[in-house]
Design a protein around this motif. Structure first.
Motif, PDB file in Angstrom:
ATOM      1  N   ASN A  53     -73.019 -39.692 -18.385  1.00 19.09           N
ATOM      2  CA  ASN A  53     -72.302 -38.654 -17.631  1.00 19.09           C
ATOM      3  C   ASN A  53     -72.293 -38.941 -16.131  1.00 19.09           C
ATOM      4  N   LEU A 101     -78.490 -32.625 -22.395  1.00 17.29           N
ATOM      5  CA  LEU A 101     -79.135 -32.676 -21.088  1.00 17.29           C
ATOM      6  C   LEU A 101     -80.069 -31.484 -20.917  1.00 17.29           C
ATOM      7  N   THR A 106     -79.099 -31.674 -15.721  1.00 21.24           N
ATOM      8  CA  THR A 106     -77.871 -30.949 -15.389  1.00 21.24           C
ATOM      9  C   THR A 106     -77.778 -30.719 -13.887  1.00 21.24           C
ATOM     10  N   ASN A 110     -74.840 -31.979 -11.441  1.00 24.16           N
ATOM     11  CA  ASN A 110     -74.156 -31.065 -10.520  1.00 24.16           C
ATOM     12  C   ASN A 110     -74.204 -31.584  -9.089  1.00 24.16           C
TER      13      ASN A 110
END
Length: 183
Positions: A53, A101, A106, A110
């Protein structure tokens, strides 16, 4: 009084600078992941998912050819290590859920999504090195002390891949952000 004002000003400058340079690497896996199959599979999957990701974001946001090449390599390699871990888990009689996650990872994602173009590469690489060091520790530990043979073999196979990633990220972070060879 002037000394107090100078001290406060210096502290504000120091902490303000530190805050602007902050990056949030994902937290390391839990200790039980180093020996317990269920925890190992979850931690390895979560680590791979973070790498995939975060690297997808790097492909969108980075303007640096070396960082983009590194991100592409991570996506390719971590997709393969996830598949190998899941295959080994099934061979060990497990039915693991898809990787997910944790809140710390996370938060790291972000942070990457909200990073400015000028800060992105620095933050991305500053997350990658500790994340890969934690992954290396996880895989090495499970490879030597894990409770499932198939997963120990898979963990051992992941070690050189993670070492390659650490070397590449360290090289990029050291200012050699040109196109990376051997990726």
């Amino acid at each position: 009084m002037m000394k107090l004002v100078n001290t406060i000003a210096a502290a504000t400058l120091m902490f303000g600078t530190a805050a602007s340079l902050a990056q949030t690497p994902p937290p390391p896996p839990p200790m039980e992941a180093k020996s317990s199959a269920v925890a190992y599979v979850a931690a390895a999957g979560a680590g791979d998912l973070f790498e995939i990701n975060s690297s997808q974001i790097a492909l969108q946001k980075s303007q640096n050819a070396g960082v983009r090449s590194f991100a592409s390599m991570l996506i390719k390699h971590h997709t393969k290590t996830t598949a190998a871990t899941m295959k080994a888990a099934k061979k060990a009689g497990m039915s693991p859920p898809p990787p997910a996650l944790d809140p710390g990872a996370t938060a790291s994602i972000n942070e990457l999504q909200s990073a400015s173009a000028t800060d992105f590469d620095r933050i991305y690489l500053a997350q990658q090195i500790p994340a890969h060091q934690a992954a290396l520790d996880l895989h090495q530990s499970y490879a030597t002390g894990g409770d499932q043979a198939a997963l120990r073999t898979s963990a051992k196979a992941a070690v050189p891949i993670v070492k390659q990633h650490i070397a590449a990220a360290t090289k990029l972070q050291g200012g050699k952000m040109g196109a990376m060879s051997g990726m």
